[in-house]
Enzyme design. Sequence first.
Site, PDB file in Angstrom:
ATOM      1  N   LYS A 149      -7.675   7.143  -4.073  1.00 49.58           N
ATOM      2  CA  LYS A 149      -6.595   8.071  -3.510  1.00 49.58           C
ATOM      3  C   LYS A 149      -5.110   7.721  -3.242  1.00 49.58           C
ATOM      4  CE  LYS A 149      -9.067   7.964   0.783  1.00 49.58           C
ATOM      5  NZ  LYS A 149      -9.651   8.393   2.133  1.00 49.58           N
TER       6      LYS A 149
ATOM      7  N   HIS B 171      -0.621  -0.484  10.008  1.00 50.02           N
ATOM      8  CA  HIS B 171      -2.059  -0.038   9.448  1.00 50.02           C
ATOM      9  C   HIS B 171      -3.196  -0.817  10.057  1.00 50.02           C
ATOM     10  CE1 HIS B 171      -4.913   2.691   7.795  1.00 50.02           C
ATOM     11  NE2 HIS B 171      -5.270   1.614   7.180  1.00 50.02           N
TER      12      HIS B 171
ATOM     13  N   LYS C  49      -0.183  11.802   9.173  1.00 46.97           N
ATOM     14  CA  LYS C  49      -0.411  10.562   8.275  1.00 46.97           C
ATOM     15  C   LYS C  49      -1.208  11.142   6.998  1.00 46.97           C
ATOM     16  CE  LYS C  49      -2.052   5.927   7.985  1.00 46.97           C
ATOM     17  NZ  LYS C  49      -0.737   5.346   7.297  1.00 46.97           N
TER      18      LYS C  49
ATOM     19  N   PHE D  64       0.307 -13.430  -4.479  1.00 46.34           N
ATOM     20  CA  PHE D  64       1.299 -12.707  -3.692  1.00 46.34           C
ATOM     21  C   PHE D  64       1.154 -12.786  -2.088  1.00 46.34           C
ATOM     22  CE2 PHE D  64       1.403  -9.735  -7.553  1.00 46.34           C
ATOM     23  CZ  PHE D  64       2.678 -10.047  -7.915  1.00 46.34           C
TER      24      PHE D  64
ATOM     25  N   GLY E  35       0.667  -1.173  -0.263  1.00 44.18           N
ATOM     26  CA  GLY E  35       0.158  -0.031  -0.047  1.00 44.18           C
ATOM     27  C   GLY E  35       0.724   1.170  -0.045  1.00 44.18           C
TER      28      GLY E  35
ATOM     29  N   ASP F 151       0.563   4.195  -2.809  1.00 46.34           N
ATOM     30  CA  ASP F 151       0.300   5.618  -2.478  1.00 46.34           C
ATOM     31  C   ASP F 151       1.449   6.516  -3.075  1.00 46.34           C
ATOM     32  OD1 ASP F 151      -2.081   5.327  -1.303  1.00 46.34           O
ATOM     33  OD2 ASP F 151      -1.105   5.389   0.885  1.00 46.34           O
TER      34      ASP F 151
END
Length: 552
Positions: free
Chosen positions: A318, A453, A333, A351, A281, A285
């Site tokens: 996002k 997270h 964050k 994966f 992630g 991002d």
Amino acid sequence: MTIKVTHSVSSFGVSTDESKRDEYMVKLSPSVPKSITDMWDSLAPDVRAALIASELKSNNNNGPLKQQRDRSSSTTPTVMMSRASSVSSSSVSLLEQNSSIGSSKESEETEIMHEKCPVSGADVMLTPLERAPKNVFAFTKTQLTEKSEVVKTPAATVTTTTKVVTTSRGWRNIFSLPISYDVNMVAHGTLFDTVNSQLLDATGVHPEGYNTRFAVVDTEVDELYGDRIRSYFTARGIELTTCVINGGEADKRSSAVDTILDDLCAYKLRRREPFLAIGGGCVLDIAGMAACLYRRGVPFVRVPTTLLAIVDASVGVKNGIDYCCCVTDETYKNRVGSFYAPSACLLDPAFIASQDARNISNGFGEILKLALVRSSDLFDLLEAHGTALVESRFEDESLKQSGVSSRIIDVSIQIMLEELGPNLWESKLDRCVDYGHTFSKLLEMVPGADIMHGEAVNVDGFFCIVMSYLRGYINMDTVHRIFNCMKSLNLPTNSSDLHLDLAWQSCKDAIEHRHGEQRIPLITEIGESICVSDITEEELTRALDMMTEFDH
């Protein structure tokens, strides 16, 4: 333009000349805003007559009224006004000077729209421009405000009403950005097989002889799959340029974006050439931010390699990085980011098997969140099979054959897309998918905290479960059922960093982030939720006290 009109009324409430009719005939188009006609009616008859006479005189030689008279056989003096026209400035204009008087054919072809300004309440008239009638509009805004003042004297009580008409003009540009991207499920373990063209196809169609591609790759992914990735492209005669970056939360900074931008410049990426982002992630991002910034936006393809990224980071629009503020000396964050969609997503569940047990449990933090707010069926699957999936890293043959493994991933992705799809830009801030994302942000940013997270989301989530119980939304049986499911997935349910100061600051940050209200999601039963904005410090204290009663 602002016009003030003051009209005094006696204590009997009747204007001295109110009963008299105008000496001149004034015809107003039905399309004139009501605020203007009201203002016109409020004028004394002698004032209206003077305005009309002045207008006729000023336009006698070459004004639009003369042109109108030349085209008309009528001898009756009239003042014609549409919503886009006004009496000229020589007579203290009541409407905009630019007259829209024209041929009847023009009027029929021009579709004028009217609306109320949601902020000021002004009447807005939008007229499409000829060369871009669906996108560009000339507007006129007209606002009427009224103020009354009462003066009492021994002789009488006089009420003075002041009406102010304000007009402004400008242009509005309307453009609907088309957002469309495919989230592709890849046959298990085949993404880098040379016979599978999906990865190459995702990089776009190029002229014959264009044999280079660009990819951003997570450091750990490069160690595990780097040779296979390069061999995949080599087998097709394509040279792959890679930008290898670290994919930890601590690396999610502007410097990582700069690294990608530098490599893109050196590679000379073409304007419509998609590049690949392969990793967890954080890498997705960072790469998304770089794609949004480079040449003001180039396409990119997400290839998530963790369970968390597969069900969360890969499917939305996002992108973001953490921001270190020099003024407050704090790190925030995802404080800097963008809404920027990928051109495609390629999801290969194989994966997941390359991850350790903690990372897989971390991914379940987001999946369980979705189950709690949206799907009791998904919760049932996690409750029944979660432990086996964690231990087998989604490779349990019986669960694969029965479809449980794929079902959990599919339902999670579908829920995310269903929630995000109608609200991509988050114009609606009451979002159930924000469950577990109020207190977790600060938990993750505590210096030296060893929390991932999905783990932070789950701690936040159980804290909210306790608050749901204290509010009477759910019973204790439901609390214990959820707690046991969380433990079966090896997810933490509390943190030593979760104390009152952090919890209350999180509520304050939520008010800032969610535009003036807390909007904290709480469940009312498994699979159902509401957003609340009235959580107090006292309520947080009670919930924190109750958290100590559980065997975390």
